[in-house]
Write an enzyme that holds these catalytic residues in place. Structure first.
Site, PDB file in Angstrom:
ATOM      1  N   ASP A  51       0.587  -1.283   0.176  1.00 15.96           N
ATOM      2  CA  ASP A  51       0.010   0.197  -0.109  1.00 15.96           C
ATOM      3  C   ASP A  51       1.021   1.320  -0.011  1.00 15.96           C
ATOM      4  O   ASP A  51       2.102   1.259   0.262  1.00 15.96           O
ATOM      5  CB  ASP A  51      -0.855  -0.114   1.299  1.00 15.96           C
ATOM      6  CG  ASP A  51      -1.843  -0.993   1.300  1.00 15.96           C
ATOM      7  OD1 ASP A  51      -2.227  -1.603   0.165  1.00 15.96           O
ATOM      8  OD2 ASP A  51      -2.474  -1.646   2.361  1.00 15.96           O
ATOM      9  N   TYR A 109       6.533  -9.824   6.882  1.00 16.50           N
ATOM     10  CA  TYR A 109       6.447  -8.302   7.162  1.00 16.50           C
ATOM     11  C   TYR A 109       6.641  -8.100   8.498  1.00 16.50           C
ATOM     12  O   TYR A 109       6.884  -8.903   9.329  1.00 16.50           O
ATOM     13  CB  TYR A 109       4.926  -8.116   6.932  1.00 16.50           C
ATOM     14  CG  TYR A 109       4.312  -7.905   5.439  1.00 16.50           C
ATOM     15  CD1 TYR A 109       4.209  -6.880   4.896  1.00 16.50           C
ATOM     16  CD2 TYR A 109       4.007  -8.935   4.951  1.00 16.50           C
ATOM     17  CE1 TYR A 109       3.930  -6.476   3.474  1.00 16.50           C
ATOM     18  CE2 TYR A 109       3.249  -8.857   3.710  1.00 16.50           C
ATOM     19  CZ  TYR A 109       3.245  -7.590   3.057  1.00 16.50           C
ATOM     20  OH  TYR A 109       2.909  -7.634   1.786  1.00 16.50           O
TER      21      TYR A 109
END
EC number: 5.4.99.12
Length: 264
Positions: A51, A109
Site C-alpha cells: 500500500d 512483514y
C-alpha cells in the site's frame, strides 16, 4: 530468458506498488527505469503488492526478456535510472517455471512502532507511533491465538480480492528495544499469504490489547465474528515493511538485504 530482481524502496513518496494512471508508484518507476536501460518496454510481476506508505526491503519481481546481459549490468543499469529511494539489490536468471508470486511458499512483514509521548520526527514515515505504553506480555499472549490456519475475515479490507479468507500464519514475533524515554517495538509476521490490510488490521488489535482496551482473549471473539466491524481500527501504514517472500532453496535467491540490519 526470465530474470528475477530484488528491490528495496521507501514507500513514503509513492501511491503503493501497483501501477496507476498517475505514474507515481514503485512499479511505474521500476518499469520506466528498466525500459530506459533495456531500450524496450518491460513489464514486471511482483511477489506482493504494498500500500501507499509501506516500504519494501526485498520485494521480488520477475520479467521475461530476449536481452542477454550479465546480471550485474541489470542491477547497475537499472539503478542509474531509478530515484534515490528505490534500488535494485540483486538480479538472477531463473527458470521459466519460476513465478515471483506463485513460487513463494511464505511472505514476511515487519512493523516498527515507536512508543513515545512525542511523535517521531527524523523517523517520520519509517515507524508507526503510539503515545500510550504497550504491554508486551498481553500482546505476546494475544498473538498465540493468531498463529496457525484460521479464517481471517475480520482482518480483511472490503476491497480485498483474495478468493479465500483462510490463511496460515507461521509465526509472529514481538521484540522491544528501549530508547531515551521511549521504546521501539518490532513485530515480525510470516504467513503463507496475507489478505489486503490483514497485517494493519491485526496491528490495530494488538495495539488496542497492548494499551489495555481489550484482554488478549478478545482476539478469539474478533476472529469468530468473521466481520471487519468486530476488530479495531486499521493501524497506520507508517512503519510497515515488506521483508520479502520465501522461496525453496533450489532457486538460489537471496533472502536478506543490507537494509534488514538498519531496522530499529
Amino acid at each position: 530468458m526470465r530474470i528475477a530482481l530484488g528491490i528495496s524502496y521507501s514507500g513514503s513518496a509513492y501511491e503503493g506498488w501497483q501501477s496507476q494512471l498517475s505514474g507515481n508508484t514503485v512499479q511505474d518507476k521500476l518499469e520506466s527505469a528498466l525500459a530506459r536501460f533495456a531500450a524496450q518496454p518491460v513489464r514486471t510481476l511482483c511477489a506482493g503488492r504494498t500500500d501507499a506508505g509501506v516500504h519494501g526491503l526485498m520485494q521480488v519481481v520477475h520479467f521475461d526478456t530476449v536481452l542477454h546481459r550479465d546480471m550485474g549490468s541489470w542491477v547497475r543499469g537499472t539503478n542509474a535510472f531509478l530515484p534515490s529511494d528505490i534500488a535494485v539489490q540483486w538480479a538472477r536468471e531463473v527458470p521459466d517455471t519460476f513465478h515471483c508470486r506463485g513460487s513463494a511458499i511464505a511472505r514476511r512483514y515487519a512493523y516498527v512502532v515507536l512508543e513515545s509521548p512525542v511523535r517521531p520526527s527524523v523517523e517520520a514515515g519509517r515507524v508507526g507511533w503510539v503515545y500510550r505504553p504497550l504491554d508486551g506480555a498481553a500482546m505476546r499472549q494475544a498473538i498465540t491465538h493468531l498463529v496457525g490456519e484460521h479464517d481471517f475475515s475480520s482482518f480483511r479490507a472490503a476491497q480485498c480480492q483474495a478468493k479465500s479468507p483462510v490463511k496460515t500464519i507461521n509465526r509472529i514475533e514481538i521484540s522491544e528495544r528501549a530508547g531515551t524515554g521511549s521504546k521501539y517495538w518490532h513485530f515480525e509476521f510470516e504467513a503463507n499469504a496475507f489478505l489486503h490490510h490483514m497485517i494493519r488490521n491485526i496491528m490495530g488489535c494488538l495495539v488496542a490489547i497492548g494499551q489495555g482496551s481489550h484482554e488478549p482473549g478478545w482476539l478469539l471473539d474478533v476472529m469468530a465474528a468473521r466481520s471487519r466491524d468486530a476488530a479495531a481500527p486499521t493501524f497506520s501504514p507508517n512503519g510497515l515493511y515488506f521483508l520479502g517472500p520465501v522461496y525453496e532453496d533450489h532457486y538460489g535467491l537471496p533472502n536478506r538485504t543490507a537494509a534488514y540490519d538498519w531496522l530499529p
